[in-house]
Structures are given as C-alpha cells and as structure tokens.
Design an enzyme around this catalytic site. Sequence first.
Site, PDB file in Angstrom:
ATOM      1  N   HIS A 104      -3.984   7.314   6.477  1.00 17.32           N
ATOM      2  CA  HIS A 104      -3.697   5.870   6.526  1.00 17.32           C
ATOM      3  C   HIS A 104      -4.693   5.160   7.446  1.00 17.32           C
ATOM      4  CE1 HIS A 104      -1.326   2.137   7.264  1.00 17.32           C
ATOM      5  NE2 HIS A 104      -0.824   2.382   6.054  1.00 17.32           N
ATOM      6  N   ASP A 157       0.813  -1.213   0.000  1.00 20.89           N
ATOM      7  CA  ASP A 157       0.000   0.000   0.000  1.00 20.89           C
ATOM      8  C   ASP A 157       0.848   1.265   0.000  1.00 20.89           C
ATOM      9  OD1 ASP A 157       0.687  -0.930   2.580  1.00 20.89           O
ATOM     10  OD2 ASP A 157      -0.841   0.300   3.537  1.00 20.89           O
TER      11      ASP A 157
END
Length: 301
Positions: free
Chosen positions: A262, A67
């Site tokens: 995040h 990611d």
Amino acid sequence: MSVRELVVLGTASQVPTRHRNHNGYLLRWDGEGILFDPGEGTQRQMLRAGVAAHDLNRICVTHFHGDHSLGLAGVIQRINLDKVPHEVTAHYPRSGQRFFERLRYATAYRETVALTEAPVEADGPLARTPGYTLEARRLSHPVEAYGYRLVEPDGRRMLPDRLAAHGIKGPDVGRLQREGSLGGVTLAEVSEVRRGQRFAFVMDTRLCDGVYALAEGCDMLVIESTFLDEDEALAVEFGHLTAGQAARVAREAEVRHLVLTHFSQRYTDPEEFERQARAAGYEGELTVARDLDRVALPKRR
C-alpha cells in the site's frame, strides 16, 4: 498437498501507477481462498496471477475507500458468470452496507451463486472452520475500518522416538490420536503441541490497539506502509502508517514474516521502505510487496 501463500494482486495506495495496481491480495490457505480488499482492476490481476473465481471462498473488505473496494463489482459478477459451485461469504464493515450493495448491484447481471453477506459490527470472531478462526479488530482511519486475522487451532505433533519406546505403531497411532490414550500411554507422553499458524491483514490505519492485537505472534503480517518515516505527520493526519511504524509493530509482536504494501505514488524507490523497516529493528523475513508476487507462509518452527 496443502498450500499456504499470499498472492499479491495490487500494491498501490489511493491511485494505481504504471507499475502498481490498486490493492488486492489472495490468501491461499490449504483448500480455501480468501480475497482481501479488491480494488479497481482486481479481476484482471487475478487473470495475470492465475487466480480463478472458483478459488474464492471469502472476500474480506477492510473499509470502503475506492482503492480497497472498487473491484468488488467485477469480482462478484465474475463469481456469478463462472457459476462458482460453492458458497462465497463477504465480510465488510456494517456501516458500509450501502456501499457494498451499490457495488454488488452496480450493473445488471444474472445471479447464479449464493453470496452470503456477513458484515462486521465489532471486534471478535467472524467465522470458525476446521482449519482456522477468522477474527476482526477495529482500526483507526477516517472511515470505519477493520483488520482481519486467521488463527489455526493448535494441534499435536507425534514424536516417533517416544512412540517406538512405547511400542506404538501402525493403526495404533491413529487410535491414540483419536482416543487420547492407549494401553496406559497418553497422547501427551508421545507428542508435543504444534502451534497453529497465524496470519494478519492490516490496512489503512494509524497506530492503535487493534494493530497490535492483529499482529501478535503472527507467522505473516501483511500491513500498509503508505508513507516513509519522514512523512509521519501526513500518515497521522490521513490515518496511515509509515514503514518504520509497521516494522516496529512487527518487531514488538514477534512477527516472523513482514509484508509491507500500500505504497504512496509519491515514492519511486521501493528499497527505501526496506531500509527504514530494518532501521526500525525488525530482523525477521521481510518482503516489500510487488504486484503478482507470491509469498509463502513461513514453515512451521
């Protein structure tokens, strides 16, 4: 006119969602662009945000989880496709060299750009330019990870009333700045220190010394807050921070603008991150990041 702003390209942790792309953040710092942690889909998010390959001067990868890095292949190929005319430098943990090479050469393409590999091996400065020093600090995550920090050199702000009192004007102001004194008047007598701005980027990590060193005195801190406080045990287990932990770091480090990002897909209410950050005592500017946000660095004090 110089621009200093954060362009948020993605804010999701681990997997993208319907509303959040994988990570990706562009810092516009005057005439330069620094791309942090390009996750999957970053190239398309750049298009949506009006960011061109020509805007990129550096790429900084904190660690090699997907990611934070799967978008490297597309971004690097786009830099070459568009024949970016200037050098682009890539920073990433040295221990992930094999991952960087696999992503850089994931498929066939024609290399047209000088992409400089400058891996990170230890804490300390990575690059010095007239506009900033780029530094790295080790973080605490299951794989080797580094956070990044930009520090602008201190300058001096000229004080018009003191200049006038000494009869200094026009071209003489420039001479005084260059030479340090003029006709017995020193630069210190007619100016004051202008503190350089500071920016830090902190991704996947537990609380550690590196987090505090990166955040210290920052005008803007972009920091992961994967979990809410009630899931702190999970955060510790997997090497992450909670909203409250991130906010306490910002409070103790006297950060002026805190950007939380995040986020785990398990949470559906972004406002809860703000509530927990405020409950932790952070009173400065606060942004719970959304994809395609543009967040200006605070004006100088």
